[in-house]
Design an enzyme around this catalytic site. Structure first.
Site, mmCIF file in Angstrom:
data_model
loop_
_atom_site.group_PDB
_atom_site.id
_atom_site.type_symbol
_atom_site.label_atom_id
_atom_site.label_comp_id
_atom_site.label_asym_id
_atom_site.label_seq_id
_atom_site.Cartn_x
_atom_site.Cartn_y
_atom_site.Cartn_z
ATOM 1 N N SER A 256 -85.946 -52.538 31.453
ATOM 2 C CA SER A 256 -85.073 -53.954 30.781
ATOM 3 C C SER A 256 -86.346 -55.209 31.301
ATOM 4 C CB SER A 256 -83.631 -54.506 32.150
ATOM 5 O OG SER A 256 -83.699 -55.432 31.205
ATOM 6 N N LYS B 94 -84.796 -51.606 26.959
ATOM 7 C CA LYS B 94 -84.426 -52.181 26.553
ATOM 8 C C LYS B 94 -84.513 -54.044 26.597
ATOM 9 C CE LYS B 94 -80.705 -54.186 29.876
ATOM 10 N NZ LYS B 94 -79.332 -54.369 30.711
ATOM 11 N N LYS C 159 -84.215 -58.247 26.082
ATOM 12 C CA LYS C 159 -82.902 -58.875 26.022
ATOM 13 C C LYS C 159 -82.905 -60.539 24.794
ATOM 14 C CE LYS C 159 -81.369 -58.489 30.935
ATOM 15 N NZ LYS C 159 -80.156 -58.245 30.983
ATOM 16 N N ASP D 238 -79.544 -56.833 24.966
ATOM 17 C CA ASP D 238 -78.437 -57.034 26.268
ATOM 18 C C ASP D 238 -78.569 -58.447 25.630
ATOM 19 O OD1 ASP D 238 -77.202 -57.413 28.104
ATOM 20 O OD2 ASP D 238 -77.990 -56.552 29.788
ATOM 21 N N GLU E 15 -75.410 -54.405 24.470
ATOM 22 C CA GLU E 15 -74.860 -54.566 25.397
ATOM 23 C C GLU E 15 -74.824 -56.478 25.512
ATOM 24 O OE1 GLU E 15 -77.508 -53.521 28.977
ATOM 25 O OE2 GLU E 15 -75.976 -54.782 30.088
ATOM 26 N N ASP F 101 -70.931 -54.959 29.465
ATOM 27 C CA ASP F 101 -71.471 -54.833 31.164
ATOM 28 C C ASP F 101 -70.740 -56.016 32.026
ATOM 29 O OD1 ASP F 101 -72.580 -55.925 33.368
ATOM 30 O OD2 ASP F 101 -74.427 -55.996 31.830
ATOM 31 N N LYS G 246 -72.204 -51.778 37.184
ATOM 32 C CA LYS G 246 -73.154 -51.538 38.830
ATOM 33 C C LYS G 246 -72.053 -52.260 39.429
ATOM 34 C CE LYS G 246 -75.982 -55.189 35.443
ATOM 35 N NZ LYS G 246 -76.090 -56.646 34.837
ATOM 36 N N GLY H 120 -78.627 -52.783 37.045
ATOM 37 C CA GLY H 120 -79.867 -53.285 38.014
ATOM 38 C C GLY H 120 -79.140 -54.522 38.195
#
Ligand code: OSB
Ligand code: MG
Length: 392
Positions: free
Chosen positions: A148, A174, A176, A202, A227, A252, A276, A304
């Site tokens: 990520s 991934k 952000k 995400d 996400e 998420d 998670k 995570g």
């Protein structure tokens, strides 16, 4: 849903819980749409039972409520005042019962509940002389790993990190995103990496329904998923967005328990779930969500929270369940820290796989107590009331 048979889950008699706060500096600041983290303030729990068996666990709450409403300080309060007293000084038939015990008449505080509930699984595994993976019913001994990548100041900086990650062997990239730092960044990464690797984005709830047309533009990059684009507690608007997009939406923040996973599936709010354990209140619920999704043909993967090596142990064990079919955010210790608090540190092989320690009892890593002592900024020992001695 009928409860899963839990293989050899042992009874628990927890005598004390030591709460500690440690500080660990991230190698690199990690920026998401709602804030940036440079250092992790991490609450650790050490559970000790009547026979002296111990297990460590980690609370994933951040310093600020930028991901969910919890913080390390709210979790500390919840653990001390309401949650620890529920488990201390009584006999509990097994870790699978702890969630119900913590849930009754206490709303929310999932990360605090999860820290304690996971510790009970860790203790159960230690007592049963089984690896956490086996105690949970995990089946796999290697898990594909994704990275990520936080928001960068410009697309080229993100591309450089993504290229390094591919070279390191990561199986999923991934990135952000947030409004203004999205399309250009995703396009740059896709152009640099080609179609050989799965890319996803995400947003951590940074968009609203008025951004629908903008988000639909992401479809052209063939992302494996997008996400949590919308509100952290939203399902209905995500369902409307999913109907507009070909990119699968992954939830998420919005999936906080089994019912929410079922609602997501019923409403069509997404096609993938990031699980998670901290967000959903622990490993039992995480496993139930895994089962519900498996039944519905919804793939899941393990997310995570920039955990230390203790939290990582729980995530890796969970991710060994069969429906964790997409790479997890399970980066090795060295990605986050100069030195982790466990030995051996978590590593990833050149094929981007993390090994599940299925043949070692408990967490599968040893906790470096001296190092933890040197990082500790506060400690509180919690005991059952009946064993408390009031001497000043
Ligand atoms: O949404 O998954 C998230 C980090 C901080 C807050 C939210 C998230 C993340 C990550 C980190 O993506 C993943 C990792 O632990 O490597
Ligand atoms: Mg996320």
């Amino acid at each position: 849903m009928t409860p899963r048979p839990v293989s050899s889950a042992p009874a628990l008699d927890i005598e004390s819980i030591t709460l500690r706060e440690i500080r660990l500096t991230l190698k690199e600041p990690f920026r998401i749409s709602s804030g940036v983290m440079r250092e992790r303030r991490i609450a650790l729990l050490e559970l000790t039972d009547r026979d002296g068996a111990t297990a460590w666990s980690e609370c994933v709450a951040f310093q600020l409520p930028i991901y969910t409403s919890e913080t390390i300080d709210t979790a500390w309060l919840a653990l001390r005042e309401w949650l620890a007293p529920r488990v201390l000084g009584r006999s509990i038939e097994g870790p699978q019962l702890v969630h119900a015990l913590l849930e009754r008449d206490i709303r929310g505080h999932n990360m605090a509940k999860a820290a304690l509930e996971m510790g009970c699984w860790g203790l159960g595994a230690a007592i049963a002389d089984l690896s956490l993976s086996k105690l949970l019913g995990g089946t796999r001994d290697r898990i594909p790993t994704g990275i990520s990548l936080g928001i960068q100041s410009e697309p080229a900086a993100l591309v450089a990190r993504a290229q390094l990650a591919v070279r390191d062997g990561y199986r999923k990239i991934k990135v952000k995103i947030r409004p203004e730092q999205d399309i250009d960044y995703v396009r740059a990464v896709r152009e640099a990496l080609g179609s050989s690797i799965g890319i996803m984005a995400d947003a951590n709830s940074a968009y609203t329904t008025s951004d629908t047309a903008h988000l639909v533009r992401l479809d052209e990059f063939g992302l494996i998923m997008l996400e949590q684009p919308l509100g952290d507690d939203d399902l209905v608007r995500h369902a409307a967005l999913q109907r507009q997009m070909t990119t699968p939406i992954c939830l998420d923040e919005s999936v906080t328990g089994v019912d929410r996973a079922e609602d997501m599936i019923a409403l069509g709010s997404g096609r993938i779930v990031n699980i998670k354990p901290g967000r959903v209140g622990g490993l039992m619920v995480a496993r139930q969500i895994h089962d519900v999704c498996q039944h519905a043909g919804i793939p899941v993967w393990c997310g995570g929270m920039l955990e230390s090596g203790i939290g990582r142990a729980y995530n890796v064990a969970l991710a060994s369940l069969p429906n964790f079919s997409l790479p997890g955010d399970l980066s090795p210790s060295a990605r986050y820290w100069d030195r982790d608090i466990v030995t051996p540190e978590w590593t990833m092989d050149a094929d981007g796989m993390v090994r599940v320690p299925r043949e070692t009892a408990g967490l599968g890593v040893a906790v470096d107590r001296d190092y933890i002592d040197s990082l500790t900024v506060r400690t509180e020992v919690l005991r059952a009331e009946r064993t408390m001695v009031s001497v000043s």
